[in-house]
Design an enzyme around this catalytic site. Structure first.
Site, PDB file in Angstrom:
ATOM      1  N   GLY A 151      36.011  33.381  42.688  1.00 58.40           N
ATOM      2  CA  GLY A 151      36.593  32.137  43.193  1.00 58.40           C
ATOM      3  C   GLY A 151      37.978  32.262  43.776  1.00 58.40           C
ATOM      4  O   GLY A 151      38.684  31.264  43.946  1.00 58.40           O
ATOM      5  N   PHE A 188      38.621  38.327  38.934  1.00 63.51           N
ATOM      6  CA  PHE A 188      38.099  36.961  38.829  1.00 63.51           C
ATOM      7  C   PHE A 188      37.329  36.576  40.089  1.00 63.51           C
ATOM      8  O   PHE A 188      37.639  37.045  41.187  1.00 63.51           O
ATOM      9  CB  PHE A 188      39.259  35.962  38.627  1.00 63.51           C
ATOM     10  CG  PHE A 188      40.081  36.260  37.410  1.00 63.51           C
ATOM     11  CD1 PHE A 188      41.208  37.064  37.507  1.00 63.51           C
ATOM     12  CD2 PHE A 188      39.686  35.802  36.152  1.00 63.51           C
ATOM     13  CE1 PHE A 188      41.954  37.381  36.380  1.00 63.51           C
ATOM     14  CE2 PHE A 188      40.419  36.110  35.023  1.00 63.51           C
ATOM     15  CZ  PHE A 188      41.562  36.905  35.137  1.00 63.51           C
ATOM     16  N   ASP A 229      34.224  42.562  49.137  1.00 64.11           N
ATOM     17  CA  ASP A 229      33.994  41.836  47.892  1.00 64.11           C
ATOM     18  C   ASP A 229      35.220  40.987  47.562  1.00 64.11           C
ATOM     19  O   ASP A 229      36.305  41.504  47.345  1.00 64.11           O
ATOM     20  CB  ASP A 229      33.758  42.871  46.770  1.00 64.11           C
ATOM     21  CG  ASP A 229      33.544  42.243  45.423  1.00 64.11           C
ATOM     22  OD1 ASP A 229      33.277  42.998  44.468  1.00 64.11           O
ATOM     23  OD2 ASP A 229      33.655  41.006  45.295  1.00 64.11           O
ATOM     24  N   ASP A 286      29.636  42.840  37.945  1.00 65.04           N
ATOM     25  CA  ASP A 286      31.089  43.016  37.894  1.00 65.04           C
ATOM     26  C   ASP A 286      31.497  43.394  36.478  1.00 65.04           C
ATOM     27  O   ASP A 286      31.661  42.534  35.617  1.00 65.04           O
ATOM     28  CB  ASP A 286      31.793  41.716  38.297  1.00 65.04           C
ATOM     29  CG  ASP A 286      31.859  41.572  39.801  1.00 65.04           C
ATOM     30  OD1 ASP A 286      31.418  40.537  40.321  1.00 65.04           O
ATOM     31  OD2 ASP A 286      32.347  42.512  40.453  1.00 65.04           O
TER      32      ASP A 286
HETATM   33  C1  DX5 Z   1      36.589  40.293  41.603  1.00 60.74           C
HETATM   34  C2  DX5 Z   1      35.096  40.164  41.663  1.00 60.74           C
HETATM   35  C3  DX5 Z   1      34.735  39.051  42.645  1.00 60.74           C
HETATM   36  C4  DX5 Z   1      33.290  38.730  42.676  1.00 60.74           C
HETATM   37  C5  DX5 Z   1      32.980  37.824  43.854  1.00 60.74           C
HETATM   38  O1  DX5 Z   1      36.924  41.230  40.641  1.00 60.74           O
HETATM   39  O2  DX5 Z   1      34.526  41.402  42.073  1.00 60.74           O
HETATM   40  O3  DX5 Z   1      35.172  39.442  43.923  1.00 60.74           O
HETATM   41  O4  DX5 Z   1      32.583  39.896  42.768  1.00 60.74           O
HETATM   42  O5  DX5 Z   1      33.680  36.645  43.634  1.00 60.74           O
HETATM   43  P1  DX5 Z   1      33.764  35.468  44.724  1.00 60.74           P
HETATM   44  O6  DX5 Z   1      32.660  35.669  45.724  1.00 60.74           O
HETATM   45  O7  DX5 Z   1      33.584  34.230  43.917  1.00 60.74           O
HETATM   46  O8  DX5 Z   1      35.107  35.600  45.341  1.00 60.74           O
END
Ligand code: DX5
Length: 223
Positions: A145, A143, A175, A35
């Site tokens: 979570g 982010f 995602d 990311d």
């Molecule tokens: C957001 C990120 C998140 C990450 C996955 O910018 O791209 O979506 O990859 O995060 P979780 O699985 O913790 O939501």
């Protein structure tokens, strides 16, 4: 159609990143998502190509760079050189999306395009001949979570329709907020590749079981 579990390393312990990517490989994931955030396109700042390159030799897993950056052309070759076979750019960030996707492919990479929650599937309609993957964000980027956005189900369905109409094997990835409680909804809507961070790193001792559980739940939702 293959189900792919692609961990985001956003929640990883960056003081031992090498061990973390080895743990993911051992857990049986299909690819690793980096990311990449620049503090402009999203209100967060993460890693650069040198960090990715530093762990590239440690595993044989494919890497994908999810570029949450304001100017994806700027460092494009660096992500490929760092060992990311797939580069995903945001439709909202690329000034000339068609050209950028073509550039990724001309440099030997697989090209992906990401859509933020507010961006309609029509934004990718005229570049599907250039992509290997469409990433539907199920959170607002920046982010880990965060809570999965159930309202994205209709959008995933539409992207699935657009992709299937091409007759090409283009991955539909989701995602954000992917967990045992939400993967069924995304899978039933047509996603086949699932990026998860928090749900996988919640218990490092059981990460393999969590990968298997997500894979099972995604398959069950398609029956
Ligand atoms: C957001 C990120 C998140 C990450 C996955 O910018 O791209 O979506 O990859 O995060 P979780 O699985 O913790 O939501």
């Amino acid at each position: 159609m293959t189900t792919r579990i692609v961990p985001s390393v956003l929640p990883a312990d960056f003081s031992r990143l090498g061990e973390e990517v080895r743990l993911l490989e051992k857990a049986g994931v299909d690819r690793i998502q980096w990311d990449v955030m620049d503090g402009r396109f999203v209100p967060n700042l993460t890693m650069g190509p040198d960090v990715i390159a530093s762990v590239r030799p440690l595993v044989t897993l494919p890497f994908e760079a999810h570029l949450m950056v304001a100017d994806p052309d700027r460092l494009l070759p660096r992500w490929l050189d760092a060992g990311c076979g797939m580069v995903i750019v945001h439709a909202e960030a690329a000034g000339h999306l068609h050209r950028t996707l073509g550039d990724i492919r001309e440099r030997g990479g697989s090209a992906g395009v990401a859509l933020n929650p507010a961006t309609p599937p029509s934004a990718v309609e005229h570049v599907l001949d250039l992509v290997d993957l469409v990433l539907v964000m199920t959170v607002n980027p920046g982010f880990g979570g965060q809570r999965y956005l159930p309202s994205m189900a209709a959008k995933i369905r539409r992207v699935r329709e657009l992709v299937d109409a091409t007759g090409r094997d283009i991955e539909v990835e989701v995602d954000g907020g992917i967990s045992p409680d939400t993967i069924g909804s995304a899978s039933a809507a047509g996603a086949r590749t699932f990026c998860a961070g928090s749900a996988l790193f919640a218990d490092r001792d059981a990460i393999g079981e969590r990968v298997a559980e997500l894979r099972r739940l995604a398959a069950e939702a398609r029956r």
